[in-house]
Design a protein around this motif. Sequence first.
Motif, PDB file in Angstrom:
ATOM      1  N   LYS A  40       0.966  -1.284  -0.279  1.00  0.00           N
ATOM      2  CA  LYS A  40      -0.091  -0.375   0.141  1.00  0.00           C
ATOM      3  C   LYS A  40       0.799   1.339  -0.238  1.00  0.00           C
ATOM      4  O   LYS A  40       1.565   1.965   1.065  1.00  0.00           O
ATOM      5  N   GLN A  41       0.318   1.752  -0.737  1.00  0.00           N
ATOM      6  CA  GLN A  41       1.224   3.503  -1.043  1.00  0.00           C
ATOM      7  C   GLN A  41       3.189   3.206  -1.111  1.00  0.00           C
ATOM      8  O   GLN A  41       4.248   3.779  -0.721  1.00  0.00           O
ATOM      9  N   GLY A  42       3.711   1.998  -1.599  1.00  0.00           N
ATOM     10  CA  GLY A  42       4.723   1.983  -2.123  1.00  0.00           C
ATOM     11  C   GLY A  42       5.339   1.334  -1.151  1.00  0.00           C
ATOM     12  O   GLY A  42       6.315   1.025  -0.859  1.00  0.00           O
ATOM     13  N   LYS A  43       4.659   0.841   0.121  1.00  0.00           N
ATOM     14  CA  LYS A  43       5.026   0.183   1.678  1.00  0.00           C
ATOM     15  C   LYS A  43       4.865  -1.289   1.770  1.00  0.00           C
ATOM     16  O   LYS A  43       4.387  -1.665   1.104  1.00  0.00           O
ATOM     17  N   ALA A  60       3.667  -1.355   9.212  1.00  0.00           N
ATOM     18  CA  ALA A  60       5.243  -1.787   7.995  1.00  0.00           C
ATOM     19  C   ALA A  60       6.071  -2.409   8.580  1.00  0.00           C
ATOM     20  O   ALA A  60       6.613  -1.427   9.710  1.00  0.00           O
TER      21      ALA A  60
END
Length: 61
Positions: A40-43, A60
Amino acid sequence: MSNILPFKKPKASVRHKGNTLCRNGHHKWSIDKAQVFDVKQGKLLNRYRCTRCGATRNRAE
């Protein structure tokens, strides 16, 4: 002759089985094996699920 009555065993008290701990914010987190990773969102995120009440959270890594 007098009548002798047997004593009944007291019933075990009904416990909340950890529900009180979760209500006070003391969850027992473990990694959810059904959905191990979520992007999600590059994480890279891990999904955790409480073994007592079933609440979920994302962290994360």
